[in-house]
Design an enzyme around this catalytic site. Structure first.
Site, PDB file in Angstrom:
ATOM      1  N   LYS A   1       0.871  -1.187   0.000  1.00 31.89           N
ATOM      2  CA  LYS A   1       0.000   0.000   0.000  1.00 31.89           C
ATOM      3  C   LYS A   1       0.899   1.226   0.000  1.00 31.89           C
ATOM      4  CE  LYS A   1      -4.560   0.731   0.348  1.00 31.89           C
ATOM      5  NZ  LYS A   1      -5.641  -0.183  -0.046  1.00 31.89           N
TER       6      LYS A   1
ATOM      7  N   THR B   1     -14.764  -3.049  -7.400  1.00 35.76           N
ATOM      8  CA  THR B   1     -14.812  -3.190  -5.941  1.00 35.76           C
ATOM      9  C   THR B   1     -16.265  -3.377  -5.498  1.00 35.76           C
ATOM     10  OG1 THR B   1     -12.883  -1.785  -5.803  1.00 35.76           O
ATOM     11  CG2 THR B   1     -14.116  -2.100  -3.767  1.00 35.76           C
TER      12      THR B   1
ATOM     13  N   ASN C   1     -15.547   6.036  -5.476  1.00 36.91           N
ATOM     14  CA  ASN C   1     -15.540   4.918  -6.420  1.00 36.91           C
ATOM     15  C   ASN C   1     -16.365   3.743  -5.892  1.00 36.91           C
ATOM     16  OD1 ASN C   1     -14.332   2.135  -7.089  1.00 36.91           O
ATOM     17  ND2 ASN C   1     -13.722   3.379  -8.817  1.00 36.91           N
TER      18      ASN C   1
ATOM     19  N   SER D   1      -7.963  -5.931 -10.876  1.00 35.61           N
ATOM     20  CA  SER D   1      -6.595  -5.442 -11.098  1.00 35.61           C
ATOM     21  C   SER D   1      -5.709  -6.590 -11.578  1.00 35.61           C
ATOM     22  CB  SER D   1      -6.006  -4.863  -9.808  1.00 35.61           C
ATOM     23  OG  SER D   1      -6.364  -3.514  -9.655  1.00 35.61           O
TER      24      SER D   1
HETATM   25  N1  LIG Z   1     -10.944   1.968  -5.172  1.00 35.97           N
HETATM   26  C1  LIG Z   1     -10.784   0.669  -4.984  1.00 35.97           C
HETATM   27  O1  LIG Z   1     -10.606  -0.089  -5.943  1.00 35.97           O
HETATM   28  C2  LIG Z   1     -10.844   0.066  -3.638  1.00 35.97           C
HETATM   29  C3  LIG Z   1     -11.155   0.819  -2.518  1.00 35.97           C
HETATM   30  N2  LIG Z   1     -11.256   0.199  -1.304  1.00 35.97           N
HETATM   31  C4  LIG Z   1     -11.558   0.959  -0.106  1.00 35.97           C
HETATM   32  O2  LIG Z   1     -12.833   1.567  -0.228  1.00 35.97           O
HETATM   33  C5  LIG Z   1     -12.866   2.762   0.541  1.00 35.97           C
HETATM   34  C6  LIG Z   1     -13.278   3.919  -0.355  1.00 35.97           C
HETATM   35  O3  LIG Z   1     -12.336   3.990  -1.420  1.00 35.97           O
HETATM   36  P1  LIG Z   1     -12.687   4.665  -2.816  1.00 35.97           P
HETATM   37  O4  LIG Z   1     -14.128   4.619  -3.063  1.00 35.97           O
HETATM   38  O5  LIG Z   1     -11.739   4.110  -3.790  1.00 35.97           O
HETATM   39  O6  LIG Z   1     -12.196   6.148  -2.516  1.00 35.97           O
HETATM   40  P2  LIG Z   1     -12.800   7.523  -3.085  1.00 35.97           P
HETATM   41  O7  LIG Z   1     -11.782   8.535  -2.787  1.00 35.97           O
HETATM   42  O8  LIG Z   1     -13.247   7.330  -4.485  1.00 35.97           O
HETATM   43  O9  LIG Z   1     -14.101   7.724  -2.185  1.00 35.97           O
HETATM   44  C7  LIG Z   1     -14.045   7.851  -0.791  1.00 35.97           C
HETATM   45  C8  LIG Z   1     -15.399   8.365  -0.361  1.00 35.97           C
HETATM   46  O10 LIG Z   1     -15.439   8.421   1.053  1.00 35.97           O
HETATM   47  C9  LIG Z   1     -15.929   9.723   1.418  1.00 35.97           C
HETATM   48  N3  LIG Z   1     -15.517  10.074   2.763  1.00 35.97           N
HETATM   49  C10 LIG Z   1     -14.318  10.495   3.220  1.00 35.97           C
HETATM   50  N4  LIG Z   1     -14.380  10.761   4.531  1.00 35.97           N
HETATM   51  C11 LIG Z   1     -15.653  10.490   4.910  1.00 35.97           C
HETATM   52  C12 LIG Z   1     -16.362  10.566   6.135  1.00 35.97           C
HETATM   53  N5  LIG Z   1     -15.760  10.981   7.251  1.00 35.97           N
HETATM   54  N6  LIG Z   1     -17.678  10.218   6.152  1.00 35.97           N
HETATM   55  C13 LIG Z   1     -18.306   9.792   5.039  1.00 35.97           C
HETATM   56  N7  LIG Z   1     -17.693   9.707   3.852  1.00 35.97           N
HETATM   57  C14 LIG Z   1     -16.386  10.057   3.789  1.00 35.97           C
HETATM   58  C15 LIG Z   1     -15.367  10.635   0.361  1.00 35.97           C
HETATM   59  O11 LIG Z   1     -16.035  11.885   0.354  1.00 35.97           O
HETATM   60  P3  LIG Z   1     -15.770  13.009  -0.769  1.00 35.97           P
HETATM   61  O12 LIG Z   1     -16.462  12.470  -1.993  1.00 35.97           O
HETATM   62  O13 LIG Z   1     -16.425  14.186  -0.196  1.00 35.97           O
HETATM   63  O14 LIG Z   1     -14.281  13.116  -0.921  1.00 35.97           O
HETATM   64  C16 LIG Z   1     -15.656   9.785  -0.883  1.00 35.97           C
HETATM   65  O15 LIG Z   1     -17.005   9.918  -1.270  1.00 35.97           O
HETATM   66  C17 LIG Z   1     -11.461   2.914   1.137  1.00 35.97           C
HETATM   67  O16 LIG Z   1     -11.431   2.308   2.406  1.00 35.97           O
HETATM   68  C18 LIG Z   1     -10.602   2.104   0.186  1.00 35.97           C
HETATM   69  O17 LIG Z   1      -9.407   1.665   0.774  1.00 35.97           O
HETATM   70  C19 LIG Z   1     -11.123  -1.150  -1.160  1.00 35.97           C
HETATM   71  C20 LIG Z   1     -10.842  -1.928  -2.236  1.00 35.97           C
HETATM   72  C21 LIG Z   1     -10.582  -1.382  -3.547  1.00 35.97           C
HETATM   73  O1  LIG Z   2      -6.463  -2.969  -7.149  1.00 38.17           O
HETATM   74  C1  LIG Z   2      -5.518  -3.091  -6.398  1.00 38.17           C
HETATM   75  O2  LIG Z   2      -4.428  -3.504  -6.730  1.00 38.17           O
HETATM   76  C2  LIG Z   2      -5.612  -2.755  -4.922  1.00 38.17           C
HETATM   77  C3  LIG Z   2      -6.879  -2.134  -4.480  1.00 38.17           C
HETATM   78  C4  LIG Z   2      -6.743  -1.774  -3.032  1.00 38.17           C
HETATM   79  O3  LIG Z   2      -5.949  -0.926  -2.675  1.00 38.17           O
HETATM   80  C5  LIG Z   2      -7.531  -2.476  -2.050  1.00 38.17           C
HETATM   81  O4  LIG Z   2      -8.099  -3.533  -2.339  1.00 38.17           O
HETATM   82  O5  LIG Z   2      -7.592  -1.982  -0.899  1.00 38.17           O
END
Ligand SMILES: NC(=O)C1=CN([C@@H]2O[C@H](COP(=O)(O)OP(=O)(O)OC[C@H]3O[C@@H](n4cnc5c(N)ncnc54)[C@H](OP(=O)(O)O)[C@@H]3O)[C@@H](O)[C@H]2O)C=CC1
Ligand SMILES: O=C(O)CCC(=O)C(=O)O
Length: 413
Positions: free
Chosen positions: A103, A187, A217, A348
């Site tokens: 990470k 995801t 996302n 991925s």
């Molecule tokens: N992207 C991926 O492929 C993967 C992501 N994840 C996990 O999923 C989670 C979200 O990631 P991802 O969607 O990619 O990230 P993004 O940056 O696309 O989205 C994060 C979201 O969380 C919101 N957020 C941040 N702080 C808060 C809070 N205090 N209360 C409510 N909402 C909040 C953000 O708000 P705002 O829109 O206002 O910034 C945004 O809408 C993370 O834990 C990440 O590690 C896990 C596996 C894969």
């Molecule tokens: O797609 C990847 O390689 C990793 C995604 C990721 O950071 C996660 O699953 O938390």
């Protein structure tokens, strides 16, 4: 206070009790293989220079090159990145990908940055860590506040350093640069397939009411998938606040409003939609709570207020150890992060394989492969939980740990 990593490790240690594991083997996961720190300097549009702490952790590469996203967030610390890299190690084993766990992160709030500043940040990150990452060594992907464009800039910068286009150095790239079809919503889709597959066992009626924390996302794609399947999305939140609509939000319109105004709360002026306090999201009356924001959002202080009987963790580590215990005692079923959000890294992996083959797979094939993976691993974990009378989270750790230990024993080290 115990570090996040120490707390996260207790889940691994607990799982080991269900397997006959030599404690010496477990010791190797008590700390990361390597964490590299850097000071990332970028030139701002006004000509000034700013400096940000940046990291990349390669937690464990027993099962293959380390793999995991890069996040931009003010809360990024070594402890957080290492904890997330440990989770990646376990997650890749849960869904049997030939990867270890890594990470990365930059301690920054990227929201005020212009597009050119963001590009310099991404390219600067690669200049800091070009000696750490690599297509068979450590492969970044998007995470919080990073996306396909970030991955394109990073892959392009890496190409200029090594002197050749190397698409396998990042995943989650734009389709035009070798990104995989289906990585954008992978995801959420993986979690969705898992939920549909286990619905009968969970006694859950598909098409029920869902509340979603986080609308990036993972969260926004989940909202779309659930809405298309007939679920009512009764509440959502992002970093700026939360909204509620008992009749069900129109997700297409909500997406458009968020894109226009930068926050879901701008949708509160629409019919039947009201603003609620951010923390109220987890206690909204619903059948499914989807956590898709950050770590530790459900904690000892609010776990007793959760009304949903089922929680799907799309975020990594959104429930603290203490809250886990409270929810378990209340009979709330948790579909755990290391399984429920593994669709992202699974696709991925598909992208990495396609890039190595110089090929592009059809979206139907990607969806079918992802569905099979989530169902096979979901079924095995469900059976393990029933067999050992443990939670799905513990069962997922047991499932992963046995694969990790097999790999270590096979290496004979
Ligand atoms: N992207 C991926 O492929 C993967 C992501 N994840 C996990 O999923 C989670 C979200 O990631 P991802 O969607 O990619 O990230 P993004 O940056 O696309 O989205 C994060 C979201 O969380 C919101 N957020 C941040 N702080 C808060 C809070 N205090 N209360 C409510 N909402 C909040 C953000 O708000 P705002 O829109 O206002 O910034 C945004 O809408 C993370 O834990 C990440 O590690 C896990 C596996 C894969
Ligand atoms: O797609 C990847 O390689 C990793 C995604 C990721 O950071 C996660 O699953 O938390």
């Amino acid at each position: 206070m115990a570090s996040k990593l120490k707390k996260a490790l207790t889940r691994l240690v607990d799982a080991a009790k269900h397997l006959n594991i030599d404690p010496i083997i477990l010791e190797r996961w008590a700390s990361p293989k390597a964490t590299t720190h850097a000071r990332l300097t970028i030139q701002m549009d006004d000509g000034s220079h700013k400096h940000f702490p940046a990291l990349r952790c390669r937690y464990d590469d027993t099962r293959g090159p380390t793999k995991g996203g890069i996040r931009y967030h003010p809360s990024v610390t070594a402890d957080e990145v290492e904890t997330l890299a440990l989770l990646m190690t376990v997650k890749c084993a849960v869904v049997d990908l030939p990867f270890g766990g890594g990470k990365g992160g930059v301690q920054i709030d990227p929201h005020p940055l212009s597009k050119t500043e963001l590009e310099r940040l991404a390219r600067g990150y690669v200049r800091c860590f070009a000696h750490v990452i690599g297509p068979n060594r450590d492969i970044p992907a998007p995470d919080v506040n990073t996306n396909a464009t970030t991955m394109a800039w990073m892959a392009d910068e890496y190409a200029s350093i090594v002197g050749e286009w190397t698409p396998t150095v990042t995943t989650g790239k734009p389709i035009s640069l070798g990104g995989s079809l289906g990585r954008d919503d992978a995801t959420a889709r993986g979690g969705y397939y898992l939920l549909q597959f286990l619905a009968k066992d969970l006694g859950f009626t598909p098409g029920a009411r869902a509340a979603i924390q986080g609308f990036g996302n993972a969260g926004s794609h989940m909202a779309q998938l659930l809405e298309s399947a007939g679920y009512k999305i009764v509440a959502v939140s992002d970093s700026k606040g939360a909204i509620r609509c008992p009749a069900g939000l129109d997700i297409k319109k909500l997406n458009a409003a968020k894109e226009r105004n930068g926050g879901v709360t701008s949708f509160a002026s629409s019919d039947g939609v009201s603003r609620i306090a951010a923390d109220e999201l987890v206690s909204v009356d619903c059948d499914l709570l989807v956590l898709a924001a950050l770590e530790d959002m459900v904690h000892a202080g609010n776990a007793a207020n959760v009304k949903a009987p089922i929680i799907l963790e799309l975020a990594n580590g959104p429930i603290t150890l203490e809250a886990d215990e409270i929810l378990k005692n209340r009979g709330v079923v948790i579909l755990p992060d290391i399984l429920a959000n593994a669709g992202g890294v699974a696709v991925s992996h598909f992208e990495w394989v396609q890039n190595r083959q110089g090929d592009r797979w059809l979206i139907e094939d990607i969806h079918a492969r992802l569905k099979t993976k989530m169902e096979e691993e979901g079924a095995a974990i469900w059976a393990c939980a029933k067999d050992k009378n443990i939670t799905l989270r513990s069962a997922a750790y047991v499932h992963a740990l046995s694969r990790l230990v097999d790999a270590i024993e096979a290496k004979g080290t």
